[in-house]
Scaffold this active site. Structure first.
Site, PDB file in Angstrom:
ATOM      1  N   VAL A  12      -5.655  40.840 -87.235  1.00 11.34           N
ATOM      2  CA  VAL A  12      -5.972  40.777 -88.068  1.00 11.34           C
ATOM      3  C   VAL A  12      -7.449  40.756 -88.431  1.00 11.34           C
ATOM      4  CG1 VAL A  12      -5.780  38.863 -90.244  1.00 11.34           C
ATOM      5  CG2 VAL A  12      -4.143  39.463 -88.041  1.00 11.34           C
ATOM      6  N   ASP A  30     -16.178  36.667 -81.783  1.00 20.66           N
ATOM      7  CA  ASP A  30     -14.687  36.943 -80.720  1.00 20.66           C
ATOM      8  C   ASP A  30     -15.162  36.304 -79.542  1.00 20.66           C
ATOM      9  OD1 ASP A  30     -11.724  38.018 -81.067  1.00 20.66           O
ATOM     10  OD2 ASP A  30     -12.605  37.211 -78.553  1.00 20.66           O
ATOM     11  N   ARG A  35     -14.163  41.824 -75.366  1.00 14.70           N
ATOM     12  CA  ARG A  35     -13.344  42.979 -76.133  1.00 14.70           C
ATOM     13  C   ARG A  35     -15.066  43.169 -77.506  1.00 14.70           C
ATOM     14  NH1 ARG A  35     -10.828  45.347 -79.834  1.00 14.70           N
ATOM     15  NH2 ARG A  35      -9.441  44.294 -81.566  1.00 14.70           N
ATOM     16  N   THR A  91      -2.255  31.765 -84.184  1.00 12.30           N
ATOM     17  CA  THR A  91      -1.884  29.897 -84.415  1.00 12.30           C
ATOM     18  C   THR A  91      -0.340  30.462 -83.856  1.00 12.30           C
ATOM     19  OG1 THR A  91      -1.196  30.539 -86.756  1.00 12.30           O
ATOM     20  CG2 THR A  91      -2.580  29.181 -86.057  1.00 12.30           C
ATOM     21  N   THR A 126      -2.155  31.511 -90.033  1.00 11.39           N
ATOM     22  CA  THR A 126      -0.910  30.820 -90.883  1.00 11.39           C
ATOM     23  C   THR A 126      -1.047  29.565 -90.107  1.00 11.39           C
ATOM     24  OG1 THR A 126       0.584  33.460 -90.437  1.00 11.39           O
ATOM     25  CG2 THR A 126       2.043  31.099 -90.807  1.00 11.39           C
ATOM     26  N   CYS A 266       4.435  37.236 -86.040  1.00 14.99           N
ATOM     27  CA  CYS A 266       4.877  36.034 -87.213  1.00 14.99           C
ATOM     28  C   CYS A 266       6.157  35.869 -86.771  1.00 14.99           C
ATOM     29  CB  CYS A 266       4.518  37.090 -88.344  1.00 14.99           C
ATOM     30  SG  CYS A 266       2.419  36.984 -88.747  1.00 14.99           S
ATOM     31  N   ARG A 337       2.411  40.641 -78.554  1.00 17.05           N
ATOM     32  CA  ARG A 337       2.426  39.363 -78.169  1.00 17.05           C
ATOM     33  C   ARG A 337       4.457  38.853 -78.377  1.00 17.05           C
ATOM     34  NH1 ARG A 337      -1.783  38.592 -83.641  1.00 17.05           N
ATOM     35  NH2 ARG A 337      -1.358  40.456 -83.716  1.00 17.05           N
TER      36      ARG A 337
END
Length: 430
Positions: A12, A30, A35, A91, A126, A266, A337
């Site tokens: 995202v 980050d 990364r 989240t 979220t 999600c 994920r």
């Protein structure tokens, strides 16, 4: 435009940061130092960012007069020069399916240490309705010593990134925005209008924006749970679910949902956030949680169906070899994920079946770290050969070009979860 920091540089955060970087200076923050190093070298392991856009944004930062460009950083001090902070950290849910806000709280505490008068903190992660103002804002006030809606402000604009989708991208999806005051709501809306070609929708409150995100994925989850339950029923009837859906789909208002494993960041997570808030308020959400139970049962159903088919073909189950094609939560995307393929693997192993997994898109080290599974390469699987069952779990483009017989014994069970294989070679599909 004010200088922006985007907290979290994953699926995202990175596309969002690069979109803003063509208008202003952006710090992509980050905590993963590896990364950050990769991004500053122009490397994106998520494959969400166009390499040319990333390289150009990095060059703009280094060569421009300070008006735009991108730099990745893990240094807190780099954030102090920013005025707008956009939080895109994960989240997840915990082992009890309760919201795990530790990453969100940690990012909020960090921002509280650099927050200045006039700054705006926008959350994209979220959450359940009320989380921004009831959970995050008090942390910002405590850490900064500033007063909410007097010294600093907040907003919420739910992310709608669809990992791996090169058509429905950040700029082409309408963006919901909101702010803690009418003036801030308008400022945030105008901010996103700079990068969202599809336009924005200004919600009347932060809670409304938070709720809109939660129900988007809860709705999909419930709809998919319906067709998954149909698959369980039609298996007992002895008819093909895909055939039934094809027939029903000839009506103009039939919704074209497909059965399958429901994982990812999600759809399989967000309903629990909404349910958590409902329970807090004294309401038990029957439909949402029943849908979750159905979808979480699919991996076990597939494993048991595969075992039954093996028995019907006189294939010894204990010690049998299975090959699972794919572990990412969707096709042509490296995102692992909350993949439900791990549950399928565990269920097969519980039956005594030795299950191997191949996935050319997934990062083997990440899979080993997150799930304790060793991925095999396609070549290793071919050399190993002799599989008693092959399961198409993720329809990566590479798998669609393969000759599955190169992996198998003569007597083999082929289960097609995605409904993409030639039916002549398939024993069952979801």
């Amino acid at each position: 435009m004010k200088k922006i920091a985007v907290i979290g540089q994953g699926y995202v955060g990175l596309p969002l940061a690069l979109a803003f970087a063509s208008h202003t200076q952006v710090i992509g923050f980050d905590i993963d130092e590896l990364r950050v190093g990769e991004l500053n070298a122009g490397i994106d392991r998520t494959k969400e960012a166009d390499s040319g856009i990333l390289s150009s944004a990095l060059l703009f930062w280094n060569n421009s007069d300070g008006d735009k460009g991108y730099k990745a950083s893990f240094a807190l001090e780099d954030l102090r020069s920013c005025s707008i902070y956009i939080v895109t950290v994960p989240t997840p849910i915990d082992s009890f399916n309760a919201p795990d806000l530790k990453p969100l709280h940690a990012a909020t505490r960090m921002l509280g240490k650099v927050l200045k008068k006039g700054d705006i903190v926008i959350y994209e992660s979220t959450v359940y309705p009320g989380c921004t103002e009831e959970d995050c804002v008090p942390i910002l006030e405590q850490e900064s010593g500033l007063i909410f809606n007097q010294d600093f402000f907040a907003g919420y604009s739910p992310e709608r990134i669809n990992p791996g989708d090169k058509i429905n991208t950040l700029a082409t999806i309408v963006k919901v925005t909101s702010g803690s005051t009418p003036a801030i709501a308008e400022e945030i809306d105008q901010l996103y209008q700079n990068i969202i070609l599809a336009g924005t929708h200004k919600a009347p409150s932060i809670k409304v924006a938070e709720a809109s995100k939660a129900i988007e994925n809860a709705q999909r989850d419930v709809n998919i749970s319906f067709v998954n339950e149909l698959a369980l029923i039609f298996d007992r009837v002895g008819i093909d679910t895909q055939d039934v859906l094809a027939a029903a789909g000839t009506k103009f208002n039939f919704l074209p949902y497909k059965p399958g494993l429901v994982g990812g960041h999600c759809i399989s997570v967000d309903p629990y956030y909404l349910a958590h808030k409902a329970v807090q308020l004294g309401y038990h959400p029957n439909v949402i949680l029943s849908g979750r139970r159905v979808n979480d049962s699919v991996a076990e159903f597939i494993a048991s169906k595969v075992v039954k088919l093996m028995i019907q073909k006189d294939i010894a189950v204990k010690g049998a070899k299975a090959l699972i094609l794919g572990i990412t939560f969707k096709e042509n995307c490296p995102d692992i994920r909350n993949t439900k393929v791990k549950d399928l693997h565990a269920a097969l192993e519980d039956y005594g079946v030795k299950a191997d997994v191949v996935d050319p898109w997934a990062n083997a080290e990440e899979v080993a770290h997150e799930y304790g599974l060793r991925l095999k390469t396609v070549d290793e699987a071919m050399q190993s050969g002799g599989y008693d069952t092959v399961i198409m779990a993720v329809s990566h483009q590479e798998f669609l070009k393969m000759d599955l017989t190169s992996f198998c014994k003569e007597c083999v069970v082929v289960f097609d979860i995605k409904g993409v294989l030639d039916r002549a070679i398939v024993d069952a599909r979801l």
